[in-house]
Design a protein around this motif. Structure first.
Motif, mmCIF file in Angstrom:
data_model
loop_
_atom_site.group_PDB
_atom_site.id
_atom_site.type_symbol
_atom_site.label_atom_id
_atom_site.label_comp_id
_atom_site.label_asym_id
_atom_site.label_seq_id
_atom_site.Cartn_x
_atom_site.Cartn_y
_atom_site.Cartn_z
ATOM 1 N N LYS A 361 -26.427 -40.530 16.472
ATOM 2 C CA LYS A 361 -27.314 -39.475 16.947
ATOM 3 C C LYS A 361 -27.123 -39.283 18.444
ATOM 4 O O LYS A 361 -26.591 -40.147 19.140
ATOM 5 C CB LYS A 361 -28.785 -39.832 16.673
ATOM 6 C CG LYS A 361 -29.250 -39.555 15.265
ATOM 7 C CD LYS A 361 -30.749 -39.745 15.141
ATOM 8 C CE LYS A 361 -31.247 -39.351 13.757
ATOM 9 N NZ LYS A 361 -32.701 -39.527 13.619
ATOM 10 N N LEU A 362 -27.598 -38.132 18.916
ATOM 11 C CA LEU A 362 -27.619 -37.896 20.349
ATOM 12 C C LEU A 362 -28.717 -38.760 20.963
ATOM 13 O O LEU A 362 -29.844 -38.791 20.474
ATOM 14 C CB LEU A 362 -27.899 -36.426 20.642
ATOM 15 C CG LEU A 362 -27.824 -36.061 22.127
ATOM 16 C CD1 LEU A 362 -26.365 -35.858 22.534
ATOM 17 C CD2 LEU A 362 -28.639 -34.814 22.416
ATOM 18 N N ALA A 363 -28.390 -39.458 22.037
ATOM 19 C CA ALA A 363 -29.368 -40.280 22.759
ATOM 20 C C ALA A 363 -29.502 -39.719 24.162
ATOM 21 O O ALA A 363 -28.536 -39.719 24.936
ATOM 22 C CB ALA A 363 -28.929 -41.737 22.789
ATOM 23 N N ALA A 364 -30.675 -39.220 24.489
ATOM 24 C CA ALA A 364 -30.932 -38.675 25.819
ATOM 25 C C ALA A 364 -31.345 -39.811 26.741
ATOM 26 O O ALA A 364 -32.258 -40.581 26.421
ATOM 27 C CB ALA A 364 -32.021 -37.618 25.756
ATOM 28 N N GLY A 365 -30.683 -39.918 27.908
ATOM 29 C CA GLY A 365 -31.091 -40.918 28.885
ATOM 30 C C GLY A 365 -32.506 -40.654 29.347
ATOM 31 O O GLY A 365 -32.864 -39.529 29.690
ATOM 32 N N ASN A 366 -33.350 -41.682 29.329
ATOM 33 C CA ASN A 366 -34.748 -41.486 29.708
ATOM 34 C C ASN A 366 -35.306 -42.730 30.368
ATOM 35 O O ASN A 366 -34.750 -43.824 30.253
ATOM 36 C CB ASN A 366 -35.598 -41.105 28.481
ATOM 37 C CG ASN A 366 -35.590 -42.182 27.413
ATOM 38 O OD1 ASN A 366 -35.995 -43.312 27.655
ATOM 39 N ND2 ASN A 366 -35.107 -41.846 26.220
#
Length: 521
Positions: A361-366
């Motif tokens: 999956k896409l993992a958004a840096g947070n």
């Protein structure tokens, strides 16, 4: 001989299996509304899968007794028991609906309708009290007022389009020596409102003070239209200063003064005045000027593949999605020595696809104030919020951003593919009993709502363009109330605004440094 040895375990398995009772329970998978649309609604329906509540907002002209449901969607496998939506439904009170998935789950459908109501008279003291459940209006006038023919300056007690009898909506007078009855007709229904007028000798009063850290809000009552204001001083000094007229807001005979530039953790006094008359004195104390731990993001340590934004063996304050991203790859929120000052570290938030081929999956840096709780499949459960009771007015910091075309999108954001990704930094103060739980699984999704009833204040910064050198950012918090005291502070930043929906552009990168809470306007 070998065949006989193989045969013995098979016989034993069959024999043992015949003794096992099949009493395993069905899995406790919630049946959820994913969407719900009603005719005439205002904004999107708020779905709370924790409380199993769907809240629909309506403008005031909508008849809540006959609301037509235009459409809905449920989590996979769920169905409605005895579907009530085939006919218009009555939402003047909560509607309870059972959803079925292995077992029945009771959902509550709530309609919210804000109706603007007011009833003001000439020479009024303070603000009108409008008691909706009791259909009662209470207002105060000076003892010298002629209440036998009291002039009405404005009146509206029902929804837009309703009829008032007698009609005082455009002014007129009424006899307030005894309770006065007004009839409101709307959508074929009638209700009676009773107007009570009380004469008081006190012409000005200091009602209350909402003290923050460098700001205080003084709430007062006096006769409308006069020279009304507020004075304040450090407690014990008697050095009274007047609040500038531009920092005073009035609503009829109620007015509020915003006192700025106060000192933290200091005792003050405030009093209202009206002309030459002074009201009672209220003493108050300002709060502390609190900053957040590791707000310059200098402290990090590496726990195997997971970068943690706190000192090793220290106490976590900031959390990230690294624990989830590292299950199929590497941390995507990491320390960087690329900083505005050239020393220390900054937080580097990277959006990327985590997995192999199409598996992932896409993992958004947070990064956020709180904890990463657990991973469910390929989805995260997070706890948003740290204990906090102060009331800052702004957040500032430094950032730079590399955007990227959105190349991964969930179904609801498929239309955004190819558009530049957007980074976001937001701050919320909430007064819910517990930190806010985030769940990203589409079948059991629970995401933060800035308009939620638990929100005391909210503000944000977004950027969808290339910022290749550090720039300062700053945004102001919008408070719903000056008197509500928060329990938790949530600060969240992401390289992809819609990362919770697994939507963003691989390669989008956000650098953050030097966060600071500001407490003065």
């Amino acid at each position: 001989m070998l065949r006989r040895l193989l045969y013995i375990p098979i016989v034993l398995v069959v024999a043992l299996s015949s003794c096992i009772e099949n009493n395993l329970p069905y899995p406790a998978i919630h049946a959820n509304f994913m969407s719900l649309e009603a005719q005439g609604q205002e904004g999107a329906t708020i779905i709370d899968t924790v409380a199993m509540t769907a809240t629909i907002n309506f403008p005031e002209q909508v008849d809540l007794s006959a609301v037509k449901i235009m459409g809905y969607s449920l989590s996979p496998g769920a169905e409605i028991v005895d579907n009530p939506f085939t006919e218009p439904v009555d939402l003047t009170s909560p509607l309870f609906v059972y959803l079925k998935l292995y077992q029945n789950w009771l959902w509550k459908i709530v309609a919210k309708q804000e109706i603007e109501r007011y009833f003001d008279v000439s020479g009024q003291l303070g603000e009108t009290v409008i008691d909706v459940p009791a259909k009662r209006v209470v207002l105060y006038v000076n003892a010298s007022a002629d209440v036998s023919a009291l002039p009405v300056t404005r009146a509206k007690l029902g929804p837009t389009g309703s009829a008032m009898t007698p009609d005082l909506s455009d002014g007129g007078t009424f006899d307030a020596r005894t309770p006065f009855v007004i009839k409101i007709d709307n959508h074929g229904k009638s209700e009676q409102w009773t107007i009570y007028v009380e004469a008081v000798a006190e012409t000005v009063r200091t009602e209350s003070v909402d003290a923050w850290t460098r700001v205080a809000w003084v709430n007062c009552m006096a006769e409308a239209g006069l020279d009304n204001g507020v004075e304040y001083c450090v407690a014990g000094t008697n050095d009274w200063q007047r609040v500038p007229a531009g920092d005073i807001t009035s609503s009829g005979g109620l007015f509020t003064a915003c006192i700025k530039h106060l000192q933290p953790e200091t005792s003050y006094q405030a009093r209202a005045y009206s002309g030459d008359e002074y009201a009672n004195v209220i003493e108050f104390a300002t709060g502390a000027e609190v900053q957040l731990p590791n707000s310059n993001f200098d402290n990090w340590w590496l726990d195997k593949k997971v970068w943690c934004p706190w000192e090793e063996n220290g106490t976590a304050y900031w959390g990230t999605g690294n624990q989830g991203a590292a299950t199929m790859g590497q941390s995507n929120t990491i320390p960087s020595d690329d900083t505005p000052s050239g020393s220390g570290f900054a937080a580097c938030l990277q959006t990327r696809f985590v997995g192999i081929g199409t598996l992932g999956k896409l993992a958004a840096g947070n990064i956020f104030t709180g904890d990463y709780v657990r991973t469910v499949g390929t989805n995260g459960v997070l706890s948003f919020g740290r204990e906090f009771t102060q009331r800052p007015v702004r957040l500032k910091g430094q950032f730079k951003y590399t955007t990227a075309p959105i190349n991964y999108a969930s179904d609801e954001f498929a239309h955004m593919k190819g558009q530049p990704d957007t980074c976001i930094v937001w701050l919320a103060l909430i007064d819910s009993p517990e930190p806010f739980e985030i769940r990203t699984d589409p079948k059991d999704r629970n995401l933060f709502n800035p308009d939620g009833s638990y929100v005391v204040a909210y503000g944000k910064m977004e950027c969808a363009k290339m910022v290749d050198k550090y720039e300062p950012f700053e945004f102001t918090l919008d408070y719903k109330s000056t008197s509500r005291v928060p329990r938790y502070i949530i600060i969240t930043a992401s390289a992809s605004k819609y990362g919770d929906y697994f939507t963003g552009g691989a390669g989008a990168t956000l650098y953050l440094d030097d966060f600071e809470l500001l407490y003065d306007y």
